[in-house]
Design a protein around this motif. Structure first.
Motif, PDB file in Angstrom:
ATOM      1  N   VAL A  67      -6.542  -0.237 -18.244  1.00  0.00           N
ATOM      2  CA  VAL A  67      -6.650   1.155 -17.793  1.00  0.00           C
ATOM      3  C   VAL A  67      -5.360   1.578 -17.070  1.00  0.00           C
ATOM      4  O   VAL A  67      -4.821   2.662 -17.307  1.00  0.00           O
ATOM      5  CB  VAL A  67      -7.866   1.334 -16.849  1.00  0.00           C
ATOM      6  N   ASP A 122      -2.543   2.078 -19.630  1.00  0.00           N
ATOM      7  CA  ASP A 122      -2.771   2.982 -20.770  1.00  0.00           C
ATOM      8  C   ASP A 122      -2.335   4.410 -20.388  1.00  0.00           C
ATOM      9  O   ASP A 122      -2.876   4.998 -19.455  1.00  0.00           O
ATOM     10  CB  ASP A 122      -4.270   2.971 -21.114  1.00  0.00           C
ATOM     11  N   SER A 178      -5.043   7.128 -19.732  1.00  0.00           N
ATOM     12  CA  SER A 178      -6.033   7.060 -18.638  1.00  0.00           C
ATOM     13  C   SER A 178      -5.898   8.259 -17.704  1.00  0.00           C
ATOM     14  O   SER A 178      -4.795   8.752 -17.476  1.00  0.00           O
ATOM     15  CB  SER A 178      -5.800   5.802 -17.791  1.00  0.00           C
ATOM     16  N   THR A 179      -7.058   8.668 -17.155  1.00  0.00           N
ATOM     17  CA  THR A 179      -6.993   9.751 -16.162  1.00  0.00           C
ATOM     18  C   THR A 179      -6.520   9.158 -14.836  1.00  0.00           C
ATOM     19  O   THR A 179      -6.658   7.942 -14.611  1.00  0.00           O
ATOM     20  CB  THR A 179      -8.375  10.385 -15.929  1.00  0.00           C
ATOM     21  N   TYR A 181      -9.322   7.215 -12.880  1.00  0.00           N
ATOM     22  CA  TYR A 181      -9.614   5.864 -13.399  1.00  0.00           C
ATOM     23  C   TYR A 181      -8.495   4.896 -13.033  1.00  0.00           C
ATOM     24  O   TYR A 181      -8.726   3.763 -12.643  1.00  0.00           O
ATOM     25  CB  TYR A 181      -9.766   5.902 -14.927  1.00  0.00           C
ATOM     26  N   ARG A 182      -7.263   5.417 -13.205  1.00  0.00           N
ATOM     27  CA  ARG A 182      -6.128   4.516 -12.949  1.00  0.00           C
ATOM     28  C   ARG A 182      -6.136   4.069 -11.484  1.00  0.00           C
ATOM     29  O   ARG A 182      -5.940   2.903 -11.177  1.00  0.00           O
ATOM     30  CB  ARG A 182      -4.821   5.237 -13.300  1.00  0.00           C
TER      31      ARG A 182
END
Length: 1218
Positions: free
Chosen positions: A19, A22, A25-26, A29-30
């Motif tokens: 995550v 990536d 990812s928002t 989330y990160r």
């Protein structure tokens, strides 16, 4: 801990890492994933098994890297609390990863190799050699497994050297242990590195050479199969060279020169190996640049041998022959540096006691060095200059026939190198494409080239010392060529006029270079050669050619004038040429480009900078001639005087500055009358027009009333056409003319230097009580007559800044009192666009003219006051009520005066006045003036810094700003510069120079933090001057100066802080120590220094100076003031028992004093809690590396009696058994 637990956690970690990495990812989330990973590293008890599982070869590179990061985190932050078996388990597994846990050398990612080597180094830093004696053996065993492991071992050795020796990122005792053990094993380490390098390079060469050695008919498969193997060997070779580079810098020179300089020989041979040559050159450069005992450096002379010279030259030729490729160009730069360093070693060794001869290949060396000096790259050319200078200066080499033979070649090369071509944006020279690699912009290149040219000038003068005539002949040839060459203006036309050169025109660039060359070599010839040997006839011939040359191009004419000045010394042999020279210069004083004079309306057409420069140049040439050769010009005085009178009779012909320059020249010659009455009469006649204008009733009214003044200079008008219309221009120029003339006379009129001549001419008045001779200046009477109106003008000018006066300025001139753009750019450090400097009009609009007028007028008035003391001496200092008059004029309305006006006032008026004032007038003039001034300046600066500090606290909330070089930034920089000016004034007034000079040369001129030396301790003998003592006796002045000095330590200006700390603070405080200081005051002084440490502790130079000052204050005052201990106790994280120990030793005089350095180190540890850190370190997690049992001699317990923390009492047990 079960395998399921580990697997489960690892799955979550893999998801979290995915995550984080990536891009889709928002942010939420990160952040959650990041938080999960960080908490895992900090708190999870099963980090080691999880890290090892994630680091397995089967995982992706990103996951493996994270796994290894976990292991690194464990070693760095948890090692001290880990049980012994877990340490052994982790260490064995990490060694297992190196052995078989990574991909092959060509496939493995470099960041994985890097983190793996870091983990091993972190363990070494904590356990080697005491608890891990076989570490080097283990690394050796690993390296025998193959290229992959050998490369990793190289990384480990390099990282270890960097951490321990280069960056010194570990506690002193551990560092010492590891460095001593490394040194003891250096022979093995070097032998390992050299063997690895040799074996891998041989294998690589065999494989790369293989295809040529095989029969043509064989299948090419072997070649393809060999390729990865060859690359692997090459990688190890590169790693070995990088690692060697980390060691060569500090190991004993004997390792580098061991075995008949085998290492150096290998490095030379590798210079011709394309893949390895940059690394080899890097190592060679570090080796050749080594300092140390001359005797130890002697073997480095092997590099002048046949093999080494051949390798270096052939490598340079090959690299250069392949055109401009970045890799080859970087290599060429390294080789050039190697040759420079080699030259420096030769200069150091030859002529010393080391019994070194001039090398047989010295000629070959010079030829190859010259090749770099003639290379198209301007950067390479400039790199060779310092070494040429050292060679030409050397006491032995400068007589060497080989070097003397190179001098003409060097001068020839300089003729090309002085030509300013190679701008990155252009394509008019082979240098341009090299410049695109080296410089970001034309401005960048321009700044570089100007300093390169200055450096060349120095070296050319040294070369001409060895062969002055050759230089002169070359200059003569080049000058003759330029005088006959047709003018080529190039594609860009100057805005000054059609068919004229711009600064980029081919003709001007050549003229410019030739002028610099002739100036350098001719001046040196006159210094070097005997009078009888000077080629006078040739010089006079050249001078005549130059005088007869006519041009309408301002840029070329400027060069012609410089050549006239350069050749002028020949006129001392043939004075009959003087009238011709004067005519040439006077013609240039009134130079105009024809087009410009077409639109002379009531206003002068805006002259371009190039034209103004020519006129100014001619004026300064006349001044210089009159200053340096007054005896020569004296017989022509009448001719000169008539010329000037004629020019002055037309009010519009010259600018005020030009008129004054010519008058200054006359004053300089009048100093040669050496007859007081005659000179006084002449000055009276010269200044009559000024006196008439200045003392007229109208002028008196204008100068003493701000409203009348604004109206007279036209600043209350609204103007329709701001370029051409300027009805009050003439009024302004009249005021300027008077002020310029007074300044010129005050600056230039002097009595004869020889006392006998002064007595004979009627200048000498007797002696002051202190024994200083007193002279009278022939200009005094004239100047003092005009003095009252000058003070009135200064008072009026200061009052213009009152809000009600600013409101009276007309619409066009609302900003007339603002700074000029040029001044702003200079303060913000913004470069000037190149072309505009010469091609644009000096002032584009009437507003800019008005700004220029106010700015120059203000500066010049204060220049007059600053020069008045040295010029008129006692006649000025005894003017009745002078202190009061100055306070009510120069220091009037200071509250409204902006910083950019206050700065020059302090620099050009207050400072010179104070410095030149004899001690007899301290009480009557200096103290009454400086007392109120310092009190005011302290109040003003405190308020300004308060605003800046509040602003920086608020700026997080309010970061948006439309203006890129925002007004705030400008204001802040101005406050910094004003602070420096004020502190400099205080230092000059109070501290005697002898104490300061020794240690501040590095830091005085630089306007930035780079100039700061790292170890700065104030000289013991920094004493107060007589003036300083006088000021400190007066309570108000004493308080103001002391408080300003100590408060300024926590203002955010590093340079000011360092200067004040090293030069001012202690001498001032020492002066008031014998008195009864209040305890609160003592605490305040000490706290101020600690606050300074909080703000500036991150800068080494400031930190060293402030710690020293705090230490001095504490040692001197702690016995009398227990309050200082209370201040110490408030320092964050202070160890109170350690403080007690320090105090008891300080207060007990019977105890033997510990060495100064140890006391200071102890003190620095005590106050470390308030030493500011750079922002990058403020939130860093602390790494604690424990000391191991002493390796060598028994160390005395340190001042804080560190108990050696033996983990679990295991003492000397070996932790990692082989």
């Amino acid at each position: 801990m079960s395998a399921e637990q580990v697997s489960g956690l690892c799955e979550q970690l893999v998801k979290a890492v995915t995550v984080i990495m990536d891009p889709a990812s928002t942010q939420r989330y990160r952040l959650e994933a990041l938080k999960f990973c960080e908490e895992f590293k900090e708190k999870c008890p099963i980090c080691v098994p999880c890290g090892l599982k994630l680091a397995e070869k089967t995982q992706t590179a990103i996951v493996r890297h994270f796994g290894l990061q976990i292991l690194e985190h464990v070693v760095k932050y948890r090692w001290n609390n880990m049980p012994r078996l877990e340490k052994v388990y982790l260490k064995n597994n990490v060694m297992g990863l190196i052995s078989s846990g990574t991909q092959s050398i060509l496939e493995e990612e470099s960041h994985i190799k890097d983190v793996l080597s870091r983990i091993v180094v972190e363990m070494i830093k904590r356990e080697w050699p005491q608890h891990w004696p076989d570490m080097l053996k283990e690394l050796d065993t690993l390296s025998k497994q193959g290229e992959t492991q050998t490369e990793l071992v190289m990384f480990i050795l390099l990282r270890l050297a960097e951490d321990v020796v280069t960056f010194q990122t570990l506690p002193t005792q551990r560092r010492r242990d590891i460095q001593q053990t490394l040194t003891q094993n250096m022979e093995k380490i070097f032998s390992f590195l050299l063997t690895a390098l040799q074996q891998n390079v041989s294998k690589y060469r065999r494989m790369v050479g293989a295809p040529q050695e095989q029969e043509v008919l064989t299948t090419p498969q072997t070649d393809l199969a060999q390729e990865p193997k060859a690359q692997a060997n090459c990688r190890v070779g590169i790693a070995a060279l990088n690692t060697l580079a980390g060691y060569i810098d500090w190991v004993a020179l004997s390792h580098i020169t061991a075995d008949n300089c085998k290492l150096l020989e290998m490095l030379c041979l590798l210079l011709n190996e394309p893949e390895l040559q940059v690394g080899a050159a890097e190592c060679l450069l570090i080796a050749v640049s080594r300092k140390g005992k001359l005797e130890d450096r002697k073997p480095l002379m092997v590099l002048f041998g046949d093999i080494a010279m051949h390798c270096i030259l052939s490598a340079a030729q090959t690299a250069d022959g392949e055109g401009l490729v970045e890799k080859h160009y970087v290599f060429l730069k390294r080789l050039c540096q190697v040759l420079c360093a080699l030259g420096s070693q030769l200069c150091a060794l030859l002529g010393s006691d080391c019994d070194v001869e001039t090398p047989a290949n010295f000629g070959k060396y010079l030829e190859s060095f010259l090749a770099f000096t003639t290379h198209p790259s301007q950067f390479l050319r400039s790199s060779t200059q310092i070494t040429w200078g050292a060679l030409f200066r050397h006491e032995v080499l400068s007589h060497d026939p080989l070097l003397l033979a190179v001098v003409p070649k060097y001068l020839r090369a300089s003729m090309t190198n002085l030509v300013k071509v190679g701008f990155p944006s252009k394509a008019d020279s082979p240098s341009c494409e090299y410049s695109r690699f080296d410089f970001d912009s034309d401005e960048d290149f321009n700044a570089f080239f100007n300093s390169f040219r200055a450096q060349q000038g120095e070296v050319m003068r040294m070369a001409c010392r060895l062969d002055p005539l050759t230089g002169f002949q070359m200059a003569g040839e080049w000058l003759k060529y330029q005088l006959t060459a047709p003018v080529d203006t190039g594609p860009m036309n100057s805005k000054t006029g059609e068919g004229l050169c711009s600064i980029f025109s081919p003709s001007f660039v050549q003229w410019d270079a030739m002028t610099f060359f002739s100036e350098s070599v001719i001046s040196q010839m006159f210094r070097t050669m005997d009078k009888d040997e000077i080629p006078v006839n040739d010089g006079i011939d050249l001078l005549q050619l130059v005088l007869n040359f006519e041009t309408k191009d301002p840029l070329i004419l400027s060069c012609v004038l410089t050549n006239v000045s350069a050749l002028f010394p020949f006129v001392t042999y043939r004075p009959e040429y003087l009238p011709q020279v004067l005519s040439k210069l006077f013609a240039s004083v009134t130079f105009e480009v024809v087009e410009e004079s077409k639109f002379v309306v009531s206003v002068q057409a805006p002259r371009t900078r190039a034209v103004k420069n020519v006129r100014r140049h001619a004026c300064s040439s006349i001044i210089k001639m009159c200053r340096d050769y007054p005896q020569l010009v004296l017989p022509n005085f009448e001719m000169l005087y008539n010329h000037v009178k004629q020019l002055l009779s037309n009010e519009l012909l010259l600018t005020q500055m030009e008129k004054c320059a010519l008058m200054e020249a006359l004053v300089l010659i009048s100093n040669q009358f050496k007859d007081y009455e005659r000179q006084k009469a002449f000055l009276e006649e010269l200044m009559a027009p000024v006196a008439g204008l200045w003392l007229s009733p109208e002028m008196q009214r204008v100068l003493s009333d701000p409203e009348a003044f604004i109206s007279y200079v036209g600043a209350d008008n609204k103007i329709a056409d701001p370029v051409l219309e300027d009805p009050s221009g003439l009024n302004r120029s009249r005021i300027s003319f008077c002020v310029y003339t007074i300044l010129g006379v005050v600056k230039r009129a002097r009595w004869p230097a020889a006392t006998e001549e002064a007595k004979a001419g009627g200048f000498f008045l007797g002696y002051l009580p202190s024994g200083t001779p007193m002279y009278r200046n022939p200009c005094t009477e004239q100047v003092l007559k005009l003095f009252d109106n000058l003070l009135a003008l200064i008072r009026t000018h200061n009052n213009l800044y009152m809000p009600e006066m600013v409101a009276r300025l007309g619409d066009t001139f609302a900003k007339a009192l603002d700074m000029l753009e040029v001044e702003k750019n200079a303060i913000l450090g913004l470069p000037q666009p190149l072309l505009e400097l010469y091609d644009s009009p000096v002032y584009k609009t009437v507003l800019e003219r008005m700004q220029g007028f106010f700015c120059t007028l203000y500066d010049n008035c204060f220049h007059i006051l600053g020069n008045a003391g040295p010029s008129m001496q006692q006649d000025f200092y005894t003017v009745e009520g002078l202190a009061t008059q100055l306070l009510s004029s120069a220091f009037n309305n200071l509250n409204n005066i902006p910083d950019y006006r206050l700065r020059p006032m302090l620099r050009v008026f207050v400072k010179p006045l104070v410095l030149s004032c004899p001690s007899e007038y301290y009480e009557t003039l200096v103290c009454p003036m400086l007392g109120p001034l310092f009190t005011y300046l302290h109040m003003r600066l405190s308020q300004k810094w308060q605003v800046i500090n509040q602003r920086s606290m608020l700026c997080e909330d309010d970061a948006a700003d439309d203006n890129p070089e925002s007004q705030e930034m400008l204001e802040e920089q101005l406050v910094r510069l004003l602070t420096r000016e004020v502190m400099d004034l205080a230092t000059v007034c109070c501290v005697s120079k002898k104490g300061v000079e020794q240690n501040t040369t590095a830091a005085v001129d630089g306007d930035d933090d780079e100039a700061m030396a790292t170890e700065v301790t104030p000289p013991a003998n920094a004493e107060l001057t007589e003036l300083g003592k006088c000021l400190m006796k007066q309570e108000d002045v004493c308080t103001a100066v002391l408080i300003t000095a100590y408060t300024s330590l926590s203002w955010k200006d590093t340079l000011s802080c360092q200067r004040t700390t090293t030069q001012l603070c202690w001498p001032l405080l020492k002066q008031v120590l014998p008195g009864n200081l209040l305890p609160d005051a003592v605490s305040w002084f000490f706290t101020s220094v600690l606050k300074g440490l909080q703000v500036h502790g991150q800068h080494d130079g400031c930190m060293a100076a402030l710690v020293h000052l705090a230490f001095q204050i504490y040692e001197a005052l702690r016995p009398r003031y227990a309050e200082l201990k209370a201040v110490m106790e408030q320092i964050p994280d202070i160890q109170l028992d350690s403080l007690e120990q320090f105090d008891s030793k300080l207060l007990n005089p019977t105890l033997q004093k510990v060495a100064d350095k140890r006391r200071k180190d102890h003190f620095k540890r005590l106050i470390s809690g308030c030493i500011g850190k750079p922002i990058g370190e403020q939130f860093r997690k602390e790494v604690h590396i424990r000391n191991l049992p002493s390796l060598f001699k028994k160390v005395k317990p340190s001042l804080e009696t560190d108990v050696l923390e033996n983990e679990d009492g295991e003492g000397f047990n070996v932790l990692f058994e082989p």
